[in-house]
Design an enzyme around this catalytic site. Structure first.
Site, PDB file in Angstrom:
ATOM      1  N   SER A  24       0.965  -1.362  -0.163  1.00 43.48           N
ATOM      2  CA  SER A  24      -0.085  -0.251   0.255  1.00 43.48           C
ATOM      3  C   SER A  24       1.328   1.003  -0.543  1.00 43.48           C
ATOM      4  CB  SER A  24      -0.741  -0.102   0.948  1.00 43.48           C
ATOM      5  OG  SER A  24      -1.738   0.922   1.565  1.00 43.48           O
TER       6      SER A  24
ATOM      7  N   TYR B 197      -2.369  -0.796  10.639  1.00 43.75           N
ATOM      8  CA  TYR B 197      -1.854  -1.114   8.716  1.00 43.75           C
ATOM      9  C   TYR B 197      -0.914  -0.592   8.586  1.00 43.75           C
ATOM     10  CZ  TYR B 197      -3.787  -0.875   3.986  1.00 43.75           C
ATOM     11  OH  TYR B 197      -3.935  -1.700   2.779  1.00 43.75           O
TER      12      TYR B 197
HETATM   13  P1  NAD Z   1     -11.271  -6.199  -0.690  1.00 41.50           P
HETATM   14  O1  NAD Z   1     -11.803  -6.048   0.950  1.00 41.50           O
HETATM   15  O2  NAD Z   1     -12.108  -6.159  -1.836  1.00 41.50           O
HETATM   16  O3  NAD Z   1     -11.318  -8.035  -0.488  1.00 41.50           O
HETATM   17  C1  NAD Z   1      -9.971  -8.051   0.146  1.00 41.50           C
HETATM   18  C2  NAD Z   1      -9.980  -9.926   0.255  1.00 41.50           C
HETATM   19  O4  NAD Z   1      -9.360 -10.673   1.634  1.00 41.50           O
HETATM   20  C3  NAD Z   1     -11.587 -10.619   0.211  1.00 41.50           C
HETATM   21  O5  NAD Z   1     -11.739 -11.862  -0.942  1.00 41.50           O
HETATM   22  C4  NAD Z   1     -11.187 -11.157   1.688  1.00 41.50           C
HETATM   23  O6  NAD Z   1     -12.477 -12.583   1.768  1.00 41.50           O
HETATM   24  C5  NAD Z   1     -10.457 -11.169   2.200  1.00 41.50           C
HETATM   25  N1  NAD Z   1     -10.264 -11.828   3.419  1.00 41.50           N
HETATM   26  C6  NAD Z   1     -10.549 -10.566   4.032  1.00 41.50           C
HETATM   27  N2  NAD Z   1      -9.893 -11.408   5.027  1.00 41.50           N
HETATM   28  C7  NAD Z   1      -9.626 -12.784   4.878  1.00 41.50           C
HETATM   29  C8  NAD Z   1      -9.120 -14.074   5.843  1.00 41.50           C
HETATM   30  N3  NAD Z   1      -8.949 -13.461   7.423  1.00 41.50           N
HETATM   31  N4  NAD Z   1      -9.153 -14.831   4.623  1.00 41.50           N
HETATM   32  C9  NAD Z   1      -8.737 -15.108   4.305  1.00 41.50           C
HETATM   33  N5  NAD Z   1      -8.933 -14.406   2.918  1.00 41.50           N
HETATM   34  C10 NAD Z   1      -9.247 -12.701   3.358  1.00 41.50           C
HETATM   35  O7  NAD Z   1     -10.018  -5.183  -0.573  1.00 41.50           O
HETATM   36  P2  NAD Z   1      -9.218  -4.960  -0.871  1.00 41.50           P
HETATM   37  O8  NAD Z   1      -9.177  -3.180  -1.261  1.00 41.50           O
HETATM   38  O9  NAD Z   1      -9.271  -5.401  -2.858  1.00 41.50           O
HETATM   39  O10 NAD Z   1      -7.607  -4.867  -1.026  1.00 41.50           O
HETATM   40  C11 NAD Z   1      -7.209  -6.087  -1.197  1.00 41.50           C
HETATM   41  C12 NAD Z   1      -5.739  -5.300  -0.763  1.00 41.50           C
HETATM   42  O11 NAD Z   1      -5.237  -3.949  -1.899  1.00 41.50           O
HETATM   43  C13 NAD Z   1      -5.323  -5.135   0.720  1.00 41.50           C
HETATM   44  O12 NAD Z   1      -3.874  -6.191   1.177  1.00 41.50           O
HETATM   45  C14 NAD Z   1      -5.472  -4.369   1.138  1.00 41.50           C
HETATM   46  O13 NAD Z   1      -4.734  -3.515   2.236  1.00 41.50           O
HETATM   47  C15 NAD Z   1      -4.314  -4.026  -0.244  1.00 41.50           C
HETATM   48  N6  NAD Z   1      -4.854  -2.405  -0.923  1.00 41.50           N
HETATM   49  C16 NAD Z   1      -6.252  -2.305  -0.727  1.00 41.50           C
HETATM   50  C17 NAD Z   1      -6.001  -0.219  -1.102  1.00 41.50           C
HETATM   51  C18 NAD Z   1      -7.512  -0.057  -2.045  1.00 41.50           C
HETATM   52  O14 NAD Z   1      -7.985   1.656  -1.865  1.00 41.50           O
HETATM   53  N7  NAD Z   1      -8.562  -0.581  -1.861  1.00 41.50           N
HETATM   54  C19 NAD Z   1      -4.969   0.677  -1.649  1.00 41.50           C
HETATM   55  C20 NAD Z   1      -4.182  -0.435  -0.716  1.00 41.50           C
HETATM   56  C21 NAD Z   1      -3.717  -1.189  -0.974  1.00 41.50           C
END
Ligand code: NAD
Length: 261
Positions: free
Chosen positions: A143, A156
């Site tokens: 991130s 985080y």
């Molecule tokens: P999201 O909430 O859409 O998806 C999260 C996924 O993780 C889902 O498939 C969920 O089932 C799974 N998950 C959550 N807890 C779990 C567990 N205990 N065991 C197994 N699976 C689990 O999230 P996203 O926004 O697509 O984020 C994905 C990654 O990208 C994360 O690591 C997040 O930190 C990172 N990220 C997101 C953003 C953003 O703005 N959305 C920015 C920077 C980084």
């Protein structure tokens, strides 16, 4: 079909960025192990949709990234089914927003476990087979918060900074094995994870929903727009390709200029 005969395992790929990466890799011929929370019927449906679209083989695991034994079993099962896990994407992540003096201990521990420690377990389990085959790609979805901090996101920010450290260390350990390990550092991407932060951020900062979007999320991004999930997936695809064989130990920003400030 740059990923024909390759298998990719993407944690947290039932939603958001992980699902976009799964679809992108499948479009390029990769077979998939998808993972995420949910029951068998839900995961079956996601696999079926990907198979119908891309004619690849997809299996799923609902291994909980909080439970090391389930993580190890997921890698063992995936390897048994496909013969190898060639591309590992550590993407599963959760968020919680609170001032540190009110931060619930169990939330802090879960964020560190899912966003950081789970990657240690997947990498540890997948590496021996990658070494044996002399090829592998490990991509950790970190991130912008792996590089800089924001208030109220202590767990985080700590987990994502740790993930960058893990990325660099793994890259050094396997540099001569044909395996690369990199981190992708997205800014705000419009996904369920971001949407879910709105109520807590409204509460913590005393703002309306629109104010959170304008003054918290997009204020940080000079482009004033959310990063697209498909653009993060395209970057992951590049890092998994042959052309990226000399990129390792890197943390690559895709954040609309956020961390340039
Ligand atoms: P999201 O909430 O859409 O998806 C999260 C996924 O993780 C889902 O498939 C969920 O089932 C799974 N998950 C959550 N807890 C779990 C567990 N205990 N065991 C197994 N699976 C689990 O999230 P996203 O926004 O697509 O984020 C994905 C990654 O990208 C994360 O690591 C997040 O930190 C990172 N990220 C997101 C953003 C953003 O703005 N959305 C920015 C920077 C980084």
């Amino acid at each position: 079909m740059i990923f024909k005969n390759k298998t990719a395992l993407i944690t947290g790929s039932t939603s958001g960025i992980g699902l976009a990466i799964a679809n992108d890799f499948a479009a390029k011929g990769a077979n998939l192990v998808i993972n995420g929370l949910g029951n068998k019927a839900e995961l079956d449906k996601i696999c079926e949709q990907i198979i119908a679209k891309h004619s690849i083989t997809c299996i799923h695991s609902n291994a909980d990234m909080l439970v090391p034994e389930e993580i190890r079993n997921m890698i063992v099962e995936g390897t048994k089914y496909f013969g190898s896990i060639d591309i590992l994407v550590n993407n599963a992540g959760i968020q919680f927003v609170s001032p540190i003096d009110e931060f619930p201990e169990e939330k802090f521990n879960s964020i560190i476990a899912i966003n950081l420690v789970a990657s240690f377990h997947t990498i540890k389990s997948a590496l021996p087979k990658m070494k044996e085959r002399g090829w592998g790609r490990i991509i950790n979805i970190a991130s912008a918060h792996a590089l800089i901090a924001s208030p109220y996101k202590s767990a985080y920010v700590a987990a994502k900074h740790g993930l960058v450290g893990l990325t660099k260390t793994v890259a050094l350990e396997v540099a001569t094995n044909g395996i690369t390990c990199n981190a992708i550092c997205p800014g705000y991407v419009w996904t369920p994870l971001v949407e879910k932060q709105i109520p807590d951020t409204m509460k913590a900062r005393h703002l309306t929903k629109q104010q959170v979007i304008d003054t918290v999320f997009l204020a940080a991004q000079p482009t004033k727009k959310f990063v697209l999930m498909d653009d993060v997936a395209a970057l992951a695809s590049y890092l998994a390709s042959e052309s990226a064989s000399s990129i390792t130990g890197s943390s690559i920003s895709i954040d609309g200029g956020w961390t340039a400030q």
